[in-house]
Scaffold this active site. Structure first.
Site, PDB file in Angstrom:
ATOM      1  N   GLU A  39      16.050   2.100  19.438  1.00  0.00           N
ATOM      2  CA  GLU A  39      16.102   0.955  19.939  1.00  0.00           C
ATOM      3  C   GLU A  39      15.882   0.026  19.289  1.00  0.00           C
ATOM      4  OE1 GLU A  39      15.105  -0.103  23.402  1.00  0.00           O
ATOM      5  OE2 GLU A  39      15.825   2.447  23.737  1.00  0.00           O
TER       6      GLU A  39
HETATM    7  C1  LIG Z   1      19.727  10.680  18.409  1.00  0.00           C
HETATM    8  C2  LIG Z   1      19.745   8.743  18.922  1.00  0.00           C
HETATM    9  C3  LIG Z   1      19.750   8.621  19.869  1.00  0.00           C
HETATM   10  C4  LIG Z   1      20.476   7.011  20.552  1.00  0.00           C
HETATM   11  N1  LIG Z   1      19.704   6.998  21.813  1.00  0.00           N
HETATM   12  C5  LIG Z   1      20.818   5.782  22.489  1.00  0.00           C
HETATM   13  C6  LIG Z   1      21.100   5.987  24.097  1.00  0.00           C
HETATM   14  O1  LIG Z   1      20.169   6.164  25.111  1.00  0.00           O
HETATM   15  N2  LIG Z   1      21.200   4.700  24.346  1.00  0.00           N
HETATM   16  C7  LIG Z   1      21.805   3.635  23.825  1.00  0.00           C
HETATM   17  O2  LIG Z   1      22.522   3.600  24.403  1.00  0.00           O
HETATM   18  N3  LIG Z   1      21.911   3.671  21.990  1.00  0.00           N
HETATM   19  C8  LIG Z   1      21.694   4.772  21.749  1.00  0.00           C
HETATM   20  N4  LIG Z   1      21.240   4.931  21.066  1.00  0.00           N
HETATM   21  C9  LIG Z   1      22.082   3.950  19.815  1.00  0.00           C
HETATM   22  C10 LIG Z   1      21.382   3.138  18.611  1.00  0.00           C
HETATM   23  O3  LIG Z   1      20.591   2.778  19.498  1.00  0.00           O
HETATM   24  C11 LIG Z   1      22.136   2.602  17.116  1.00  0.00           C
HETATM   25  O4  LIG Z   1      22.233   3.489  16.580  1.00  0.00           O
HETATM   26  C12 LIG Z   1      21.042   1.208  16.817  1.00  0.00           C
HETATM   27  O5  LIG Z   1      21.034   0.561  17.664  1.00  0.00           O
HETATM   28  C13 LIG Z   1      21.622   1.306  15.684  1.00  0.00           C
HETATM   29  O6  LIG Z   1      23.597   1.027  16.330  1.00  0.00           O
HETATM   30  P1  LIG Z   1      24.374   1.143  15.387  1.00  0.00           P
HETATM   31  O7  LIG Z   1      24.128   2.731  14.870  1.00  0.00           O
HETATM   32  O8  LIG Z   1      25.414   0.504  15.908  1.00  0.00           O
HETATM   33  O9  LIG Z   1      23.947   0.213  13.447  1.00  0.00           O
HETATM   34  P2  LIG Z   1      24.998  -1.360  13.528  1.00  0.00           P
HETATM   35  O10 LIG Z   1      24.402  -1.916  14.038  1.00  0.00           O
HETATM   36  O11 LIG Z   1      25.960  -0.732  13.009  1.00  0.00           O
HETATM   37  O12 LIG Z   1      23.387  -1.675  12.401  1.00  0.00           O
HETATM   38  C14 LIG Z   1      23.929  -0.679  10.637  1.00  0.00           C
HETATM   39  C15 LIG Z   1      22.971  -1.493  10.223  1.00  0.00           C
HETATM   40  O13 LIG Z   1      23.007  -2.869   9.176  1.00  0.00           O
HETATM   41  C16 LIG Z   1      22.178  -3.890   9.941  1.00  0.00           C
HETATM   42  N5  LIG Z   1      22.424  -4.461  10.643  1.00  0.00           N
HETATM   43  C17 LIG Z   1      23.213  -5.063  11.994  1.00  0.00           C
HETATM   44  N6  LIG Z   1      22.890  -6.168  12.072  1.00  0.00           N
HETATM   45  C18 LIG Z   1      22.025  -6.701  11.904  1.00  0.00           C
HETATM   46  C19 LIG Z   1      22.092  -8.276  11.301  1.00  0.00           C
HETATM   47  N7  LIG Z   1      22.182  -9.125  12.542  1.00  0.00           N
HETATM   48  N8  LIG Z   1      20.891  -8.203  10.517  1.00  0.00           N
HETATM   49  C20 LIG Z   1      20.580  -7.362  10.258  1.00  0.00           C
HETATM   50  N9  LIG Z   1      20.733  -6.460  10.153  1.00  0.00           N
HETATM   51  C21 LIG Z   1      21.886  -6.233  11.147  1.00  0.00           C
HETATM   52  C22 LIG Z   1      21.185  -2.229  10.689  1.00  0.00           C
HETATM   53  O14 LIG Z   1      19.669  -2.753  10.960  1.00  0.00           O
HETATM   54  C23 LIG Z   1      21.616  -1.280  10.295  1.00  0.00           C
HETATM   55  O15 LIG Z   1      20.624  -1.081   9.112  1.00  0.00           O
HETATM   56  C24 LIG Z   1      21.183   6.238  20.042  1.00  0.00           C
HETATM   57  C25 LIG Z   1      21.464   6.760  18.392  1.00  0.00           C
HETATM   58  C26 LIG Z   1      20.658   7.432  17.808  1.00  0.00           C
HETATM   59  C27 LIG Z   1      21.444   8.974  16.842  1.00  0.00           C
END
Ligand SMILES: Cc1cc2nc3c(=O)[nH]c(=O)nc-3n(C[C@H](O)[C@H](O)[C@H](O)COP(=O)(O)OP(=O)(O)OC[C@H]3O[C@@H](n4cnc5c(N)ncnc54)[C@H](O)[C@@H]3O)c2cc1C
Length: 596
Positions: free
Chosen positions: A445
């Site tokens: 989220e």
């Molecule tokens: C168990 C689980 C359930 C989930 N359920 C859903 C779901 O139902 N629907 C759905 O759509 N998604 C879902 N997700 C996805 C989840 O919302 C994302 O994993 C999350 O939003 C982060 O995206 P990412 O993993 O691609 O990380 P990234 O976006 O690649 O981020 C990696 C790191 O970089 C940081 N970062 C990235 N961009 C910036 C920025 N601009 N400024 C500062 N820091 C930054 C982040 O804070 C993080 O620490 C789920 C994930 C998991 C693991």
């Protein structure tokens, strides 16, 4: 084995004594719905469902996990029956509009039930949790036809919902979405693309699943301005559009794999493939992100409550253990001389851990309740100005509730494990599951880092600082009002210091951020924590005020003792947070990228 009993006494306290119950009761149609005559039996029944049905499946669900067999996801043993009990008991419809078959209970009451579900079985709670967000997005942005076709089944719990945002190359940055939507010419669209990490994307609890999918139309402008929202059901409606009786054909959407993960193992986290799946636009073309934000904002508040629920159950079990476990002697003389050693509850360090957990749990419950009441006011108050003011508060507090409460969930569950020593680390006692389950809430989220950026980058400056004033003005007024009250001095004085730090840091972050966004970004996480702790301080001062008048009762004496611990041992952290905020971003820039 762990145990769980819903903290009904404290829940009633935050609803009827701490929150402005009279204001809630004065909302149209709410007087009866928030009366003890109705709320008490609802909470008691909810507690039974959570303790007797959901909690016993928490451990087995963690061990068994979900399985993908021939495209069908099997939830762990007992989950389908538990979901049937949940649905038949009417719990899916608790806070939904009676126009769609809901019971119309205020968010303030529903939030307490949500907390219980998260304590009892967070994985289970994920399935109906997302349905409610889908309900809100459809209610607000769906066409009349979509609402009539899908809302009744969503509200009854016969069908569940998902939110499909994430793709392999697109997490935080939703502008990178590749999923495409092509108009078919008959009002429907064909959706093609791959989504990952989709909670409850496929399962065997409900007969149909409604996916809310972000995708781009062929003429979409680049970036986040070009995203649209679609409703894509797992089973299509029958040819005459009926939703009752037999289901229509299977849509071209499938779960291709399940993620193996650290916690919430009984929640199916699915990779989903949309292969020309039929869907319908929700809201206007290219405006899908704002429509999805209805769902995301609601989900962010619910995820905050996940942290709270896990902190509560971990606290309950840590206390039970600390009463029983005999190790060492109390520093000032044995308290159980007839036994080989004293219970570890006597040791200052164990008390520190338990009191930290308790202060977080009760403080966060109070904060969640304040925000839930404002959600109700924002929805139901007859005066548009009051609705606006309440919504401003909710907007401001959403990133704080999401990040601060989930950090609290992680901190508290780790402390709960620590209280049990090595027994906390091994599986038998169940404490390590709470730690594993709590971790994801800081990530999904929108990670907590992103919540902090939302606070400093969007919420603080919105409408010339209007959102901020909804918090700053009442807190300042409260501090001024209590300044002369001697009995409140021990609470109000440290609160006013923390508040002063928050004011100074907020002004400084805003000032620096104007000329250099890197500066605002550098301060964001510390600033959000400073904000959260100060908000907790305000809540604890108000809880102490209520309790001072009723010290004869053990419940209120315990509140006061916990308040004193919070002000003496936890709120001072605002001082170091302020120092970190004021230090600026230079230390984050200096190390060259190549040197990391
Ligand atoms: C168990 C689980 C359930 C989930 N359920 C859903 C779901 O139902 N629907 C759905 O759509 N998604 C879902 N997700 C996805 C989840 O919302 C994302 O994993 C999350 O939003 C982060 O995206 P990412 O993993 O691609 O990380 P990234 O976006 O690649 O981020 C990696 C790191 O970089 C940081 N970062 C990235 N961009 C910036 C920025 N601009 N400024 C500062 N820091 C930054 C982040 O804070 C993080 O620490 C789920 C994930 C998991 C693991």
């Amino acid at each position: 084995m762990p145990a769980y009993a819903a903290p009904l006494r404290d829940m009633r306290f935050v609803l009827t004594e701490f929150a402005d119950h009279a204001r809630l009761a004065a909302l149209p149609g709410c007087a009866e719905l928030v009366s003890p005559d109705l709320v008490d039996p609802v909470l008691e029944e909810a507690a039974k469902l959570c303790s007797d049905i959901l909690f016993p499946l928490n451990r087995s669900g963690d061990e068994e996990g979900c399985a993908l067999e021939n495209g069908v996801v099997r939830t762990p043993k007992g989950f389908p029956e538990a979901y049937a009990a949940f649905r038949e008991g009417g719990w899916a419809s608790l806070a939904c509009d009676p126009a769609w078959g809901g019971q119309g209970l205020p968010k303030a009451v529903a939030t307490l039930f949500e907390e219980m579900m998260c304590s009892a079985n967070l994985s289970f709670g994920m399935y109906p949790g997302l349905s409610h967000g889908a309900y809100s997005a459809l209610t607000k942005h769906g066409s009349d036809e979509l609402k009539a076709r899908y809302l009744p089944k969503l509200v009854s719990g016969e069908w569940t919902g998902t939110m499909c945002l994430t793709e392999p190359q697109c997490g935080t940055d939703l502008g990178l979405i590749r999923t495409r939507a092509v108009p078919r010419g008959d009002g429907a669209y064909e959706i093609t693309g791959n989504k990952i990490f989709i909670s409850a994307g496929e399962h065997d609890l409900a007969e149909n699943i409604l996916h809310l999918v972000l995708a781009k139309l062929p003429d979409a402008p680049p970036g986040t301005r070009g995203i649209s929202l679609f409703l894509v059901p797992k089973f299509l409606p029958t040819e005459d559009g009926r939703t009752n009786g037999a289901m229509g054909p299977r849509n071209a959407v499938a779960c291709t794999s399940l993620e193996h993960k650290m916690g919430i193992k009984a929640s199916a986290t699915c990779a989903m493939s949309f292969d020309g799946a039929v869907g319908w636009l929700v809201g206007r073309p290219h405006k899908g992100l704002s429509a999805m934000f209805t769902m995301m904002n609601e989900a962010r508040l619910s995820v905050g409550v996940q942290g709270l629920g896990l902190a509560e159950v971990s606290y309950q079990n840590a206390v039970a253990y600390a009463r029983e476990r005999l190790q060492g002697r109390a520093l000032n003389g044995a308290t159980a001389p007839d036994k080989p050693a004293d219970p570890i509850l006597v040791h200052p360090d164990v008390r520190r851990m338990l009191l930290t957990m308790r202060a977080l749990v009760e403080g966060c419950r109070a904060l969640a309740m304040l925000t839930a009441v404002e959600q109700d006011v924002a929805r139901l108050h007859p005066d548009p100005a009051e609705r606006q003011a309440a919504d401003d508060y909710v907007q401001l507090m959403t990133p704080i509730i999401k990040a601060f409460l989930t950090d609290a969930g992680w901190d508290a569950t780790a402390l709960g494990m620590q209280v049990l020593g090595g027994h906390g680390y091994i599986r038998e006692w169940g404490m390590e599951q709470y730690v594993r389950d709590a971790r994801i809430a800081q990530i999904y989220e929108g990670t907590n880092g992103i919540q902090a950026l939302d606070l400093v980058g969007r919420k603080m400056g919105a409408h010339g600082g209007r959102y901020l004033r909804r918090f700053f003005h009442p807190v300042l007024a409260y501090i001024e009002e209590k300044a002369e009250d001697e009995r409140m001095g021990e609470f109000v004085l440290p609160l006013s210091k923390a508040f002063g730090r928050l004011q100074q840091c907020t002004a400084e972050v805003a000032r620096r951020g104007l000329s250099d966004p890197f500066e605002a970004g550098s301060a964001a996480t510390d600033h959000l924590r400073l904000f959260g702790l100060t908000a907790l301080g305000h809540a604890w001062a108000r809880m102490a005020e209520v309790s001072l008048a009723k010290e004869d009762d053990a419940f209120y004496r315990a509140k006061l003792a916990t308040a004193r611990f919070f002000f003496a041992k936890m709120l001072p952290e605002t001082s170091s947070l302020a120092a970190k905020v004021m230090a600026g971003g230079a230390a984050l820039r200096e190390l060259e990228d190549a040197a990391f």
